[in-house]
Design a protein around this motif. Structure first.
Motif, PDB file in Angstrom:
ATOM      1  N   UNK A 176       0.787  -1.235   0.000  1.00 38.10           N
ATOM      2  CA  UNK A 176       0.000   0.000   0.000  1.00 38.10           C
ATOM      3  C   UNK A 176       0.818   1.283   0.000  1.00 38.10           C
ATOM      4  N   UNK A 177       2.140   1.169   0.006  1.00 33.25           N
ATOM      5  CA  UNK A 177       2.996   2.353  -0.037  1.00 33.25           C
ATOM      6  C   UNK A 177       4.293   1.996  -0.743  1.00 33.25           C
ATOM      7  N   UNK A 178       5.058   3.007  -1.094  1.00 36.15           N
ATOM      8  CA  UNK A 178       6.332   2.753  -1.774  1.00 36.15           C
ATOM      9  C   UNK A 178       7.256   1.908  -0.909  1.00 36.15           C
TER      10      UNK A 178
ATOM     11  N   UNK B  45       3.912  -0.672 -10.000  1.00 32.88           N
ATOM     12  CA  UNK B  45       4.000  -0.638 -11.458  1.00 32.88           C
ATOM     13  C   UNK B  45       5.344  -0.081 -11.924  1.00 32.88           C
ATOM     14  N   UNK B  46       5.910   0.836 -11.136  1.00 28.59           N
ATOM     15  CA  UNK B  46       7.156   1.480 -11.538  1.00 28.59           C
ATOM     16  C   UNK B  46       8.404   0.867 -10.911  1.00 28.59           C
ATOM     17  N   UNK B  47       8.231  -0.215 -10.166  1.00 28.29           N
ATOM     18  CA  UNK B  47       9.389  -0.879  -9.575  1.00 28.29           C
ATOM     19  C   UNK B  47      10.240  -1.495 -10.685  1.00 28.29           C
ATOM     20  N   UNK B  48      11.552  -1.398 -10.541  1.00 28.97           N
ATOM     21  CA  UNK B  48      12.474  -1.886 -11.574  1.00 28.97           C
ATOM     22  C   UNK B  48      12.239  -3.353 -11.919  1.00 28.97           C
TER      23      UNK B  48
ATOM     24  N   UNK C 294      -7.824  -1.102  -1.336  1.00 24.49           N
ATOM     25  CA  UNK C 294      -7.016  -0.947  -0.130  1.00 24.49           C
ATOM     26  C   UNK C 294      -5.521  -0.835  -0.433  1.00 24.49           C
ATOM     27  N   UNK C 295      -5.071  -1.352  -1.585  1.00 19.17           N
ATOM     28  CA  UNK C 295      -3.674  -1.110  -1.991  1.00 19.17           C
ATOM     29  C   UNK C 295      -3.530   0.355  -2.346  1.00 19.17           C
ATOM     30  N   UNK C 296      -4.467   0.883  -3.094  1.00 22.26           N
ATOM     31  CA  UNK C 296      -4.534   2.308  -3.358  1.00 22.26           C
ATOM     32  C   UNK C 296      -3.591   2.805  -4.444  1.00 22.26           C
ATOM     33  N   UNK C 297      -3.747   4.069  -4.773  1.00 13.38           N
ATOM     34  CA  UNK C 297      -2.980   4.669  -5.866  1.00 13.38           C
ATOM     35  C   UNK C 297      -1.488   4.702  -5.569  1.00 13.38           C
ATOM     36  N   UNK C 298      -1.101   5.057  -4.339  1.00 13.58           N
ATOM     37  CA  UNK C 298       0.327   5.132  -4.005  1.00 13.58           C
ATOM     38  C   UNK C 298       0.998   3.767  -4.147  1.00 13.58           C
ATOM     39  N   UNK C 299       0.336   2.740  -3.649  1.00 14.19           N
ATOM     40  CA  UNK C 299       0.902   1.404  -3.740  1.00 14.19           C
ATOM     41  C   UNK C 299       0.972   0.900  -5.165  1.00 14.19           C
TER      42      UNK C 299
ATOM     43  N   UNK D 104       8.556  -1.971  -1.744  1.00 15.29           N
ATOM     44  CA  UNK D 104       9.984  -2.295  -1.765  1.00 15.29           C
ATOM     45  C   UNK D 104      10.286  -3.466  -0.841  1.00 15.29           C
ATOM     46  N   UNK D 105       9.702  -3.456   0.338  1.00 19.55           N
ATOM     47  CA  UNK D 105       9.938  -4.526   1.311  1.00 19.55           C
ATOM     48  C   UNK D 105       9.356  -5.853   0.837  1.00 19.55           C
TER      49      UNK D 105
END
Length: 288
Positions: free
Chosen positions: A197-199, A254-257, A244-249, A203-204
């Motif tokens: 749900x967040x950057x 989607x943009x993760x390498x 619940x994941x939301x736009x930030x997540x 990553x984690x």
């Protein structure tokens, strides 16, 4: 960017200008994907709710292959029937599951489809280890055509279902002799307890996936938001960025390498005036 949806092969039309045969035909998937704005996707070859295989004749297969090539759509994924249970301890269900899966990989070979996706299923009391052994053994019993790869999908993890933990996916890959890969479902992973749900959470979670399974085994993503909170084990999909994941997540994922070159297949709902076309466009808007 490869993004598309799970589309129907039925004769019903999405739009008035869509050219579809007046009967169910695999080639309809190509027209339908283009109508939604997708350039890759997923299909069922037959009803997922019954034990039934479908004879795909040569003309139908050729039309699908030609449509895919001419439209530059792909890769495609065949999703196995919901009744398939690879982890079951029941011999009769194992045999039905094996027969169904063999029909799917044969269809993939005939259609030129790269992937066949399947859930591990439920061990129904046999235990996790036995369930994983059962799943690996059934997958190993399949005669998979050259060019076709079996994908094991992450699960929301309710009851005795396997696949809710990344370790389950890694164990099946390790135990099987087949060359398996993984389809990561974002809504399932989130519902199973992997926060997206967040950057920072993305990553984690993806770092854990890489550590346990390995990004080299990630062949496809089912990109879905979730109507339920993280860790609830409830499997109900939402529009991209609206759950619940939301736009930030979703933006971070989607943009993760590790995700940028992986095909994204949507299984989002059609409700509140939004369908696959809206969701595919939203994914493109979120990609930087």
């Amino acid at each position: 960017m490869q993004v598309g949806a799970h589309v129907s092969v039925s004769s019903s039309r999405v739009s008035s200008d869509e050219e579809t045969p007046p009967y169910d035909n695999i080639r309809n998937a190509v027209h339908r994907q283009l109508a939604f704005g997708g350039n890759c996707g997923q299909i069922f070859t037959t009803s997922p709710q019954v034990w039934k295989t479908r004879n795909i004749d040569d003309e139908e297969a050729e039309a699908f292959r030609e449509g895919t090539e001419e439209s530059d759509v792909g890769p495609w994924v065949i999703h196995s029937a919901y009744l398939v249970n690879l982890a079951t301890p029941k011999d009769d269900l194992t045999e039905k599951s094996r027969e169904s899966m063999q029909a799917e990989v044969d269809a993939a070979g005939k259609l030129g489809i790269d992937y066949v996706n399947v859930h591990l299923g439920a061990h129904t009391g046999a235990g996790v280890d036995q369930g994983l052994d059962n799943a690996a053994a059934t997958l190993d019993s399949l005669d998979v055509p050259e060019g076709v790869t079996l994908l094991v999908e992450s699960d929301a993890g309710s009851g005795t279902k396997l696949g809710g933990e990344f370790e389950h996916l890694a164990e099946v890959i390790d135990r099987a002799e087949q060359d398996l890969a993984v389809c990561l479902d974002t809504a399932h992973a989130f519902s199973a307890g992997y926060d997206l749900s967040s950057a920072g959470a993305v990553e984690e979670t993806l770092a854990e996936f890489d550590d346990v399974v390995g990004f080299e085994k990630l062949a496809c993503v089912h990109l879905n938001d979730s109507k339920h909170d993280c860790g609830t084990n409830k499997d109900e999909h939402a529009h991209i960025g609206k759950g619940k994941i939301g736009e930030d997540g979703m933006h971070a994922f989607i943009n993760h390498d590790a995700i940028r070159d992986v095909p994204l297949v949507l299984e989002t709902p059609t409700e509140n005036g939004k369908g696959f076309a809206w969701n595919i466009e939203r994914v493109r808007e979120l990609r930087e």
